[in-house]
Design a protein around this motif. Structure first.
Motif, mmCIF file in Angstrom:
data_model
loop_
_atom_site.group_PDB
_atom_site.id
_atom_site.type_symbol
_atom_site.label_atom_id
_atom_site.label_comp_id
_atom_site.label_asym_id
_atom_site.label_seq_id
_atom_site.Cartn_x
_atom_site.Cartn_y
_atom_site.Cartn_z
ATOM 1 N N PHE A 129 5.438 14.576 31.137
ATOM 2 C CA PHE A 129 6.576 14.695 32.147
ATOM 3 C C PHE A 129 7.623 15.845 31.730
ATOM 4 O O PHE A 129 7.548 16.136 30.472
ATOM 5 N N SER A 186 13.824 6.894 33.714
ATOM 6 C CA SER A 186 14.484 5.976 32.806
ATOM 7 C C SER A 186 15.344 6.478 31.673
ATOM 8 O O SER A 186 14.929 6.286 30.500
ATOM 9 N N ALA A 194 6.038 8.919 27.534
ATOM 10 C CA ALA A 194 6.298 7.952 28.890
ATOM 11 C C ALA A 194 4.851 8.120 29.599
ATOM 12 O O ALA A 194 4.310 7.174 30.299
ATOM 13 N N LEU A 195 4.228 9.471 29.706
ATOM 14 C CA LEU A 195 3.025 9.590 30.684
ATOM 15 C C LEU A 195 1.986 8.974 29.845
ATOM 16 O O LEU A 195 0.868 8.335 30.605
ATOM 17 N N SER A 229 10.036 8.840 38.122
ATOM 18 C CA SER A 229 9.082 8.325 39.504
ATOM 19 C C SER A 229 8.390 9.477 40.199
ATOM 20 O O SER A 229 8.774 9.901 41.231
ATOM 21 N N ASN A 257 2.189 6.026 28.118
ATOM 22 C CA ASN A 257 2.287 4.733 28.615
ATOM 23 C C ASN A 257 1.765 4.381 30.123
ATOM 24 O O ASN A 257 1.296 3.310 30.362
ATOM 25 N N LEU A 258 2.353 5.072 30.802
ATOM 26 C CA LEU A 258 2.244 4.925 32.114
ATOM 27 C C LEU A 258 0.726 5.164 32.724
ATOM 28 O O LEU A 258 -0.019 4.386 33.354
ATOM 29 N N ARG A 288 10.948 9.553 28.681
ATOM 30 C CA ARG A 288 11.675 8.837 29.837
ATOM 31 C C ARG A 288 10.693 9.031 31.015
ATOM 32 O O ARG A 288 10.131 10.025 31.247
ATOM 33 N N GLU A 289 10.246 7.744 31.542
ATOM 34 C CA GLU A 289 9.388 7.758 32.563
ATOM 35 C C GLU A 289 10.080 8.100 33.897
ATOM 36 O O GLU A 289 11.201 8.061 34.090
#
Lengths: 267, 267, 267, 267
Positions: C65, A77, C113-114, C77, C116-117, C74-75
């Motif tokens: 991440f 992202s 981001a991790l 995938s 939040n995920l 930043r997330e």
């Protein structure tokens, strides 16, 4: 009649090799060269540009998300501005090796997850086009026909080369069949070669359900890292030759004929 | 009479800031911009080039060994060919941001351990000069007077800008006093400013033992990451102004006068 | 009555400093230590563990991440299995510094981001819990109350410490107000300190619309990288002292009282 | 009579494979597992530990300078303290995968340039030994007989396993012949196998000039990344079996016999 054959090249890293660049390069007309973010390093980039030069293959940049462990296949992202700057950076790095070797940079084709994102996200596609334009207005963008990247290239006044895939199955909607479904990848060299000829000569490809789809590619992508890549490419080249279809970069750059066997022996 | 003032810029990384680029940039004439190997990242590089452009500061590349954790200060036994390719890569990356912003790349100054190695190792210096030449013959190399890099630049037909250090002590042999010894670093703004004027006006600097040494720098380096950098630079600028010595890039590029206070307020 | 105060620590990298670890460490009871993926490096990790040890602060891992440029915000995938292995790797690296310093690793709190995920994706949360469990069953997981991570911890038989945020606004649904909206961040030390006391003493926090929300945190997070962090922490500590609420790690580890002023002077 | 056979394992990275781990693992008794600094990544480390577990192969850490592009073969002027912290970090990361798989970490063998530096620099060797000791006093250090690392291990109270090289030539001074000279590498499986037997049974190896040298290795290293590695290992194993010399880790860990062919077919 002519067509371009493009292939991802220079995707080794440090001590690691991948693909069969030495065998593939003589068979293609455009090389998408990794720029150090998903693969490659300065030494590998230099050698790859030199190899492309030897065969007159058109050099393009193959920029990616910064993700070596994931080979650029994991979407991040990142903001559109971050993506723009990442693309400028990678473009410039490759451009310098082109300058050092006296060859022209011809095109830019995003890699992996960035390719997919640029195909569907107009904001990202627009930033990529802006990045390319800001460095060199004469560069081609390469991507899916009808993609967001195609629209962004048009908007930025850049040339666009729509690509088809030699060894991938198409749905009747013209999209690629997902790799998780049957018919996603074709590996029979004769079938693939015939398919490429039909794409170029007849502007048509047969979808998995048998439907004929209109297609008008400026370049056909062959995956260079599959075991059968060289066999596939040779079959395609033979069929194209029979049909008198010239293999030539969409940018107009001429390939140099592979050195004759005698010359090869001498090396 | 004129002199160039150079400073390492854009040495932040991701979320990290370092130095005081916004305050320093209006005071110098040449910026050595980090290229992502010891510091910086694509976004930081873009912002730094934009900031240099705003003040008409000449942009140079500041390539390094690939070592972010060590900030490029640890020597690596990389081969000369590896160093050459690392330099081409970094140069190109920065060049692309220059193109994107419509400014010229003017010079190359190796960073940290690579600077020191290039000063004493003619083989490495020669590869660096070859790298720079292969990308752009009009670039200056910046380094120590009498160094291997100076010889290599000459050999490659590149212009060379010898640099002196505003805030470092000199031995009577003309070398810098090691940072582990007394007198290595000067921090009194008045003393440093006077020193710079003597270097430029009289071609002389006083060594730690009182000896006068002949010196003829094309550019004077000020370290931008020390707490007093801005004060030091202001003192230098005032003294130079009094002596009517113009601050201007050795490449001839003109600085743009810092925006007036009124303009600054509006931002 | 007691509460834990946790803070992200050791988020420098190489030459870069961030936050005010030396000032913050004496004021907290749990340190979430960066493990080299979004920030930090081996030397920084070692120093941070040593600093935590000096004050008896409980050490936890703060895995992320792999994204230094984006500071782990930043997330990506990444597959759940990739995330699991990334967490094991980071946990182990920090664990070794704990062993070297003779302190216990107490908890794991995913970063950025991790975090939040892991709060919303049960598959990822489950892999993180499995990773932690596979390394040390006695570790706490730290995260949002009611999150997927809380459920995954329960499922894996791990202890969970629900956290509240001292300086963030809450919606009436109990969620944090997005940073893009008004009321997202509070910066008045008196207000923040009062808020923390109410959370701990009364089990309540006032949402942006004035509603009272029930809350039962085991730990309260204070952001250590904001300019006012030290002032905020001091205000919180004073208020807690007045209410005779002890600041103590949820793991039961005792803080060591900060060295007296006399001792501090001697250093 | 028994001997340990060690091999560098898990040296792939992301999408890249190197060596033939699946074929080599059943043939050795100790695996030196890369820890992410010169090669490998969390996923590769996990798979490698699992593979070692399957065959009862003793797992050791193979820490390196942080240099993926150079595969850890370029010496860096890192400080002894930096090296110590890099080793602790890598050790810990691997230790966590061992914990996750329920196997023991047995030894540490520095990689590449760090191996060579640790063999001759007692200050670096001492920091490496201190790093290992601080994490786990029961670990073996593996290195050259008579090296600085051997002395440092002794000084730190660590066990040391001296290693010989199956396929490298020795000078009459007992040192390895430089790879740039003739006789540096042996590739005839029969010759190499005979050599290993003589090392173990007779405590002797023949130098390039024909002199017999006394040698008493606790472990014999075979390079797993050369094309003939598997053939070489099979020849060594056969000769050792004929001589009734058991292949077993110096730590005493028992190998598990490779699954029978029937079982292999089922997979």
């Amino acid at each position: 009649m002519r067509i371009d054959l493009n292939c991802d090249m220079g995707e080794g890293f440090g001590r690691y090799d991948i693909g069969q660049d030495a065998e593939v390069m003589p068979l293609i007309s455009s090389a998408n060269v990794a720029c150090g973010f998903h693969a490659s390093d300065p030494g590998t980039m230099h050698r790859t540009v030199r190899l492309a030069k030897e065969y007159g293959v058109a050099v393009g940049a193959h920029p990616s998300f910064p993700d070596r462990v994931g080979f650029g296949r994991r979407e991040m992202s990142a903001s559109p501005a971050e993506i723009r700057d990442d693309v400028i950076y990678q473009l410039g790095a490759l451009l310098a090796f082109c300058k050092a070797e006296g060859v022209s940079l011809r095109h830019v084709k995003p890699h992996g997850a960035l390719y997919n994102l640029a195909a569907r996200d107009i904001e990202v596609a627009t930033e990529i086009a802006a990045a390319v334009r800001s460095v060199d207005l004469s560069l081609y963008l390469v991507g899916l026909c009808g993609s967001a990247l195609a629209a962004a290239a048009r908007g930025a006044g850049l040339k666009f080369a729509a690509e088809a895939f030699a060894d991938r199955g198409y749905g009747k909607d013209g999209r690629l069949v997902s790799r998780r479904e049957a018919g996603a990848v074709l590996d029979d060299p004769g079938v693939v070669a015939e398919r490429v000829v039909r794409m170029v000569r007849d502007g048509e490809v047969t979808a998995v359900d048998g439907t004929g789809i209109s297609i008008d590619p400026k370049t056909v992508c062959v995956h260079g890292d599959t075991p059968g890549a060289v066999t596939l490419l040779r079959a395609i080249r033979r069929r194209l030759e029979l049909e008198r279809i010239e293999v030539k970069s969409f940018s107009g750059q001429r390939r140099r004929e592979p050195p004759s066997e005698g010359k090869e022996r001498r090396r």
